[in-house]
Enzyme design. Structure first.
Site, PDB file in Angstrom:
ATOM      1  N   LYS A   1      21.408   8.662  -9.089  1.00 44.00           N
ATOM      2  CA  LYS A   1      21.115   8.342 -10.491  1.00 44.00           C
ATOM      3  C   LYS A   1      20.091   9.315 -11.060  1.00 44.00           C
ATOM      4  O   LYS A   1      19.027   9.527 -10.479  1.00 44.00           O
ATOM      5  CB  LYS A   1      20.615   6.902 -10.632  1.00 44.00           C
ATOM      6  CG  LYS A   1      21.686   5.860 -10.329  1.00 44.00           C
ATOM      7  CD  LYS A   1      21.221   4.474 -10.711  1.00 44.00           C
ATOM      8  CE  LYS A   1      22.291   3.435 -10.422  1.00 44.00           C
ATOM      9  NZ  LYS A   1      23.504   3.650 -11.232  1.00 44.00           N
TER      10      LYS A   1
ATOM     11  N   PRO B   1      10.411 -14.023 -23.354  1.00 47.50           N
ATOM     12  CA  PRO B   1       9.857 -14.483 -22.073  1.00 47.50           C
ATOM     13  C   PRO B   1      10.443 -13.683 -20.915  1.00 47.50           C
ATOM     14  O   PRO B   1      11.638 -13.430 -20.863  1.00 47.50           O
ATOM     15  CB  PRO B   1      10.301 -15.952 -22.016  1.00 47.50           C
ATOM     16  CG  PRO B   1      10.492 -16.341 -23.441  1.00 47.50           C
ATOM     17  CD  PRO B   1      11.001 -15.118 -24.132  1.00 47.50           C
ATOM     18  N   GLU B   2       9.572 -13.277 -19.997  1.00 52.39           N
ATOM     19  CA  GLU B   2      10.039 -12.522 -18.840  1.00 52.39           C
ATOM     20  C   GLU B   2      10.129 -13.458 -17.635  1.00 52.39           C
ATOM     21  O   GLU B   2       9.852 -14.647 -17.728  1.00 52.39           O
ATOM     22  CB  GLU B   2       9.120 -11.329 -18.592  1.00 52.39           C
ATOM     23  CG  GLU B   2       9.150 -10.341 -19.760  1.00 52.39           C
ATOM     24  CD  GLU B   2       8.666  -8.955 -19.377  1.00 52.39           C
ATOM     25  OE1 GLU B   2       8.816  -8.554 -18.216  1.00 52.39           O
ATOM     26  OE2 GLU B   2       8.122  -8.265 -20.259  1.00 52.39           O
TER      27      GLU B   2
ATOM     28  N   ARG C   1      14.312 -18.664 -33.285  1.00 52.40           N
ATOM     29  CA  ARG C   1      15.158 -17.521 -33.618  1.00 52.40           C
ATOM     30  C   ARG C   1      16.605 -17.695 -33.171  1.00 52.40           C
ATOM     31  O   ARG C   1      17.470 -16.897 -33.517  1.00 52.40           O
ATOM     32  CB  ARG C   1      14.564 -16.237 -33.021  1.00 52.40           C
ATOM     33  CG  ARG C   1      13.164 -15.954 -33.533  1.00 52.40           C
ATOM     34  CD  ARG C   1      12.622 -14.643 -33.025  1.00 52.40           C
ATOM     35  NE  ARG C   1      13.310 -13.508 -33.631  1.00 52.40           N
ATOM     36  CZ  ARG C   1      12.975 -12.237 -33.411  1.00 52.40           C
ATOM     37  NH1 ARG C   1      11.975 -11.954 -32.592  1.00 52.40           N
ATOM     38  NH2 ARG C   1      13.636 -11.268 -33.993  1.00 52.40           N
TER      39      ARG C   1
ATOM     40  N   HIS D   1      13.645 -26.622 -35.654  1.00 52.51           N
ATOM     41  CA  HIS D   1      14.015 -25.763 -34.525  1.00 52.51           C
ATOM     42  C   HIS D   1      14.168 -26.522 -33.211  1.00 52.51           C
ATOM     43  O   HIS D   1      14.351 -25.893 -32.169  1.00 52.51           O
ATOM     44  CB  HIS D   1      13.019 -24.615 -34.338  1.00 52.51           C
ATOM     45  CG  HIS D   1      12.747 -23.832 -35.585  1.00 52.51           C
ATOM     46  ND1 HIS D   1      13.757 -23.283 -36.353  1.00 52.51           N
ATOM     47  CD2 HIS D   1      11.569 -23.514 -36.207  1.00 52.51           C
ATOM     48  CE1 HIS D   1      13.208 -22.649 -37.395  1.00 52.51           C
ATOM     49  NE2 HIS D   1      11.909 -22.785 -37.323  1.00 52.51           N
TER      50      HIS D   1
END
Length: 271
Positions: free
Chosen positions: A151, A2-3, A109, A90
């Site tokens: 950078k 998930p973002e 997971r 789960h």
């Protein structure tokens, strides 16, 4: 994984059911998550929840005694359910509330996290070195230019670096760079302020749109069948390697950058 938009919509979905509620019980069925759930997590029992916030991809459940830090990991989800709902496989943690509901943490997971912290959040090692929020006022072209100064790394890798700006994951980094016309391999420190201004604008707009999309299409967080996932939206480059560019028709290129799939248009995105 998930973002940021998925995590923010999760926060918006669960907050109304948690804020101003007292925690009656914390049920831990499996403490072996990404980090072991500490025994002191039980300190939240008896506490009134003051707020539910998000910092990067972490959810922070505030009480006077301390903060519960929740991370969804790669497969975690949070649901609001009646307190007597039987646990399934789960379902690792239940935060039981005085209103007869509970917050259930499911994580197949087990890469998620459930932690407890009593000091100011900025002192926590997971939070102390995070960059600005991409939707906040502190994420500006000038701030980004200063963070990128000198950078030589590719701009896409820098955009996904949580020390520079938090929560811009792979999907949204691909999309924002395309929208700004910036090649993902461009040397970060060489990008001028005009293009960085456009990039910051696109990051904010794309993330805000994804959050709005999730807020209108995601199933109710009180529905046990609904889980947060990537929102149905038109993606211009991510997942479209080898297909035609939506702007110029050129075939999109796909490479690995920092071990993450990166898709771009060689004509529309310049170094």
């Amino acid at each position: 994984m998930p973002e940021l938009p998925e995590v923010e919509v999760t926060r918006q979905g669960i907050s109304p059911y948690l804020i101003e509620q007292t925690v009656c019980e914390l049920i831990i069925r499996n403490s072996s998550l990404r980090w072991p759930v500490p025994d002191v997590a039980q300190n939240i029992v008896g506490q009134r929840i003051n707020n539910v916030r998000r910092r990067a991809k972490y959810l922070l459940i505030d009480t006077h005694a301390g903060i519960t830090i929740v991370h969804l990991g790669m497969s975690g989800s949070l649901r609001i359910l009646p307190r007597n709902t039987p646990a399934e496989k789960h379902d690792h943690i239940d935060l039981v509330l005085e209103n007869g509901r509970m917050l259930r943490f499911n994580d197949p997971r087990r890469f998620g996290a459930w932690l407890w912290y009593e000091l100011p959040e900025d002192a926590h090692p997971l939070l102390s070195k995070l960059g600005p929020e991409p939707l906040g006022a502190n994420f500006t072209p000038q701030q980004l230019q200063a963070a990128l100064k000198g950078k030589k790394k590719a701009i896409k890798l820098c955009l996904m670096d949580n020390h520079i700006v938090v929560g811009v994951g792979n999907i949204y980094a691909n999309e924002a760079l395309f929208a700004a016309g910036i090649h993902p391999q461009a040397e970060a420190g060489n990008i001028d302020i005009e293009r960085l201004t456009l990039l910051v604008t696109e990051v904010k707009q794309i993330l805000a749109h994804a959050i709005k999309q999730g807020g209108t299409t995601l199933k109710d967080f009180t529905n046990a069948d609904g889980k947060p996932g990537y929102f149905a939206q038109k993606l211009h480059v991510y997942g479209r390697g080898g297909e035609s560019c939506t702007q110029c028709g050129n075939l999109l290129s796909e490479i690995k950058l920092g071990q993450r799939t990166t898709v771009f248009c060689g004509l529309c995105q310049q170094r």
